[in-house]
Write an enzyme that holds these catalytic residues in place. Structure first.
Site, mmCIF file in Angstrom:
data_model
loop_
_atom_site.group_PDB
_atom_site.id
_atom_site.type_symbol
_atom_site.label_atom_id
_atom_site.label_comp_id
_atom_site.label_asym_id
_atom_site.label_seq_id
_atom_site.Cartn_x
_atom_site.Cartn_y
_atom_site.Cartn_z
ATOM 1 N NE ARG A 1 -3.920 -2.144 2.082
ATOM 2 C CZ ARG A 1 -3.673 -3.288 2.699
ATOM 3 N NH1 ARG A 1 -2.583 -3.425 3.424
ATOM 4 N NH2 ARG A 1 -4.500 -4.290 2.581
ATOM 5 C CE LYS B 1 -3.560 13.223 -13.940
ATOM 6 N NZ LYS B 1 -4.070 13.478 -15.295
ATOM 7 C CD GLU C 1 2.865 17.591 -22.842
ATOM 8 O OE1 GLU C 1 2.394 18.630 -22.331
ATOM 9 O OE2 GLU C 1 2.171 16.584 -23.073
ATOM 10 C CE LYS D 1 2.104 17.441 -14.467
ATOM 11 N NZ LYS D 1 2.058 16.161 -15.140
ATOM 12 C CD GLU E 1 -6.967 15.374 -14.246
ATOM 13 O OE1 GLU E 1 -7.341 14.201 -14.059
ATOM 14 O OE2 GLU E 1 -6.251 15.708 -15.188
ATOM 15 N NE ARG F 1 -2.766 16.859 -12.253
ATOM 16 C CZ ARG F 1 -2.013 16.202 -11.379
ATOM 17 N NH1 ARG F 1 -2.107 16.453 -10.105
ATOM 18 N NH2 ARG F 1 -1.177 15.298 -11.769
ATOM 19 C CG ASN G 1 -5.927 17.683 -20.014
ATOM 20 O OD1 ASN G 1 -4.917 17.007 -19.940
ATOM 21 N ND2 ASN G 1 -6.973 17.496 -19.236
ATOM 22 C CG HIS H 1 -3.038 17.004 -23.859
ATOM 23 N ND1 HIS H 1 -2.236 18.113 -24.054
ATOM 24 C CD2 HIS H 1 -2.244 16.075 -23.251
ATOM 25 C CE1 HIS H 1 -1.013 17.869 -23.576
ATOM 26 N NE2 HIS H 1 -1.001 16.642 -23.083
ATOM 27 C CG HIS I 1 -5.455 12.425 -25.464
ATOM 28 N ND1 HIS I 1 -6.039 12.967 -24.343
ATOM 29 C CD2 HIS I 1 -4.169 12.198 -25.132
ATOM 30 C CE1 HIS I 1 -5.142 13.062 -23.378
ATOM 31 N NE2 HIS I 1 -4.000 12.605 -23.839
ATOM 32 C CG HIS J 1 1.840 12.805 -25.509
ATOM 33 N ND1 HIS J 1 0.470 12.613 -25.475
ATOM 34 C CD2 HIS J 1 2.106 13.815 -24.650
ATOM 35 C CE1 HIS J 1 -0.057 13.478 -24.620
ATOM 36 N NE2 HIS J 1 0.917 14.218 -24.115
HETATM 37 N N1 NAD Z 1 1.982 10.435 -15.159
HETATM 38 C C1 NAD Z 1 1.796 11.502 -15.899
HETATM 39 O O1 NAD Z 1 1.344 12.560 -15.413
HETATM 40 C C2 NAD Z 1 2.156 11.445 -17.345
HETATM 41 C C3 NAD Z 1 2.197 12.627 -18.090
HETATM 42 C C4 NAD Z 1 2.586 12.555 -19.424
HETATM 43 C C5 NAD Z 1 2.923 11.321 -19.980
HETATM 44 N N2 NAD Z 1 2.859 10.195 -19.216
HETATM 45 C C6 NAD Z 1 3.221 8.899 -19.785
HETATM 46 O O2 NAD Z 1 4.577 8.961 -20.203
HETATM 47 C C7 NAD Z 1 4.758 8.044 -21.274
HETATM 48 C C8 NAD Z 1 5.505 8.757 -22.374
HETATM 49 O O3 NAD Z 1 6.755 9.175 -21.875
HETATM 50 P P1 NAD Z 1 8.058 9.196 -22.812
HETATM 51 O O4 NAD Z 1 7.796 10.011 -23.996
HETATM 52 O O5 NAD Z 1 9.207 9.494 -21.937
HETATM 53 O O6 NAD Z 1 8.083 7.699 -23.348
HETATM 54 P P2 NAD Z 1 8.993 6.428 -23.064
HETATM 55 O O7 NAD Z 1 9.161 6.146 -21.634
HETATM 56 O O8 NAD Z 1 8.415 5.353 -23.899
HETATM 57 O O9 NAD Z 1 10.401 6.885 -23.644
HETATM 58 C C9 NAD Z 1 10.524 7.128 -25.029
HETATM 59 C C10 NAD Z 1 11.751 6.392 -25.578
HETATM 60 O O10 NAD Z 1 12.927 7.092 -25.188
HETATM 61 C C11 NAD Z 1 13.831 6.202 -24.567
HETATM 62 N N3 NAD Z 1 14.614 6.973 -23.640
HETATM 63 C C12 NAD Z 1 14.192 7.607 -22.524
HETATM 64 N N4 NAD Z 1 15.206 8.299 -21.995
HETATM 65 C C13 NAD Z 1 16.268 8.111 -22.786
HETATM 66 C C14 NAD Z 1 17.606 8.599 -22.780
HETATM 67 N N5 NAD Z 1 18.034 9.468 -21.853
HETATM 68 N N6 NAD Z 1 18.453 8.177 -23.750
HETATM 69 C C15 NAD Z 1 18.033 7.334 -24.718
HETATM 70 N N7 NAD Z 1 16.772 6.864 -24.803
HETATM 71 C C16 NAD Z 1 15.907 7.249 -23.843
HETATM 72 C C17 NAD Z 1 12.964 5.151 -23.937
HETATM 73 O O11 NAD Z 1 13.693 3.984 -23.681
HETATM 74 C C18 NAD Z 1 11.913 4.982 -25.042
HETATM 75 O O12 NAD Z 1 12.391 4.170 -26.062
HETATM 76 C C19 NAD Z 1 3.382 7.563 -21.680
HETATM 77 O O13 NAD Z 1 3.186 6.272 -21.179
HETATM 78 C C20 NAD Z 1 2.432 8.543 -21.012
HETATM 79 O O14 NAD Z 1 1.184 7.969 -20.700
HETATM 80 C C21 NAD Z 1 2.494 10.244 -17.931
#
Ligand code: NAD
Length: 364
Positions: free
Chosen positions: A120, A142, A184, A226, A236, A246, A250, A253, A257, A269
């Site tokens: 937990r 999140k 972003e 942020k 949110e 919050r 978006n 978005h 999306h 994204h």
């Molecule tokens: N929790 C939240 O508030 C929130 C907000 C926005 C996005 N997200 C989530 O984040 C994810 C997208 O994040 P992302 O774009 O980082 O995607 P990701 O984690 O898939 O990373 C993108 C690619 O970059 C590579 N990578 C990352 N850092 C690297 C580095 N320093 N050097 C080389 N390669 C590297 C990863 O291995 C991957 O192949 C989605 O799942 C989305 O839902 C969450």
């Protein structure tokens, strides 16, 4: 190594985001006193960085447990989470142990979910390594995984004990990922901090230089936006008058999306929300909320970063249907975050179909 920038997030348990160079060595300190074991979740692209973190933990007398998780969205499944729980169980993780998520947003989302659910809730430190994860995913609490029915359908709000944005890791990030993260960052410029836009416009190449000072400042400013927004609206829930809380995050978005789904997630994204921002700018311009110069500024700043600003004309009906089932839609009414001026986000609910179609035509 200079002192890192620090952005404070006032959550239920306030925490800090450290931004700077050479910060991975601080991880043992951030996981806190009394922690005996630390699980380090990382994707294959972060093997070397994970090895350095593991070494630093061992040196600090903490037992590291490395958990190699799949790259990208493939990490955000119930099966992978279950494998992580199983490793924690076998290693005897207790409430006083901790989880570190080292990777892009998919890794930090998974690590957050595992930390939130094991016993937990155990201590979590996120170490985002992509630009998108630094400015968005790792801040705000999140966490979550996907199900076959959709993205991020299972998860919880769970704040980290600390976030480390080590800009050195961005040197290895593919440039397309860097551009996607910058979308972003630019979003934060339009909704809250116009100095971000000025920095990008003044020198777009510097914004894409992972070792330069401009990107460092952009990260700090975007994290600050942020942090400010989520600190005021932890769960949110706010959406009163012009204080839209919050939901402001978006911006771009709703259509973004829909484009991601229409493209079966082949668009990144940030690429999708880039086009989405131009669309809502057109919507706001046509509603008399912002002037033509501000609409055009969206196109120009995003184009400078070689981010997309258009989409296929023949996709309109599909995108409208996808927007109608977006989880942020309330009832049957389409809601868009729009600008009421630079840095002044608000809501446009239920725009006329003709207005929507005209705004869409303007981005085709
Ligand atoms: N929790 C939240 O508030 C929130 C907000 C926005 C996005 N997200 C989530 O984040 C994810 C997208 O994040 P992302 O774009 O980082 O995607 P990701 O984690 O898939 O990373 C993108 C690619 O970059 C590579 N990578 C990352 N850092 C690297 C580095 N320093 N050097 C080389 N390669 C590297 C990863 O291995 C991957 O192949 C989605 O799942 C989305 O839902 C969450």
């Amino acid at each position: 190594v200079t002192a890192p920038d620090v952005v404070a997030v006032s959550a239920d348990d306030p925490y800090e985001v450290l931004i700077g160079h050479g910060l991975h060595e601080r991880i043992p300190h951030l996981v806190g006193a009394g922690v005996r074991r630390v699980a380090v979740l990382h994707p294959p692209t972060m093997v070397e960085a994970a090895a350095r973190v593991v070494h630093a933990l061992s040196e600090a007398g903490i037992e590291p447990v490395r958990i190699d998780v799949p790259d990208g969205e493939a990490a955000k499944t119930a099966q992978v989470a279950a494998r992580c729980w199983s490793v924690l169980g076998s290693a005897g993780f207790t409430r006083s142990d901790a989880v570190v998520g080292l990777g892009g947003g998919s890794t930090t989302d998974l690590a957050g979910f595992v930390a939130a659910t094991w016993l937990r809730g155990v201590r979590l430190v996120t170490v985002p390594t992509s630009l998108l994860a630094m400015v968005d995913a790792a801040v705000g609490g999140k966490t979550g995984i996907n199900t076959p029915e959709g993205k991020n359908l299972v998860g919880s709000f769970y704040e980290p004990a600390g976030v480390i944005c080590d800009l050195d890791t961005l040197v290895d990030l593919p440039v397309a990922e860097l551009r996607s993260g910058l979308a972003e960052v630019v979003k934060c410029g339009f909704i809250a901090d116009p100095e971000i836009l000025t920095l990008v416009e003044t020198d777009p190449a510097a914004a894409l230089d992972p070792s330069g000072p401009v990107l460092a400042e952009l990260v700090r400013r975007a994290v600050q936006v942020k942090a400010t927004v989520v600190s005021a609206d932890l769960r949110e829930s706010t959406s009163v008058g012009t204080e839209i809380g919050r939901e402001a995050l978006n911006y771009g978005h709703t259509l973004g999306h829909a484009i991601e789904q229409h493209e079966h997630y082949r668009w990144r994204h940030g690429e999708a929300i880039s086009t989405g921002m131009v669309f809502v700018a057109e919507l706001a311009g046509r509603s008399g909320l912002i002037d033509a110069d501000l609409v055009e500024r969206h196109r120009s700043v995003l184009s400078e970063l070689q981010l997309p600003t258009t989409y296929r004309a023949d996709a309109y009906e599909d995108l409208r249907s996808l927007m109608a089932v977006d989880k942020k839609t309330r009832g049957a009414t389409l809601r868009f975050v729009v600008l009421h001026g630079l840095g002044r986000p608000g809501i446009l609910a239920g725009p006329e179909p003709e207005l929507l179609a005209a705004a869409y035509a303007a981005i085709c």
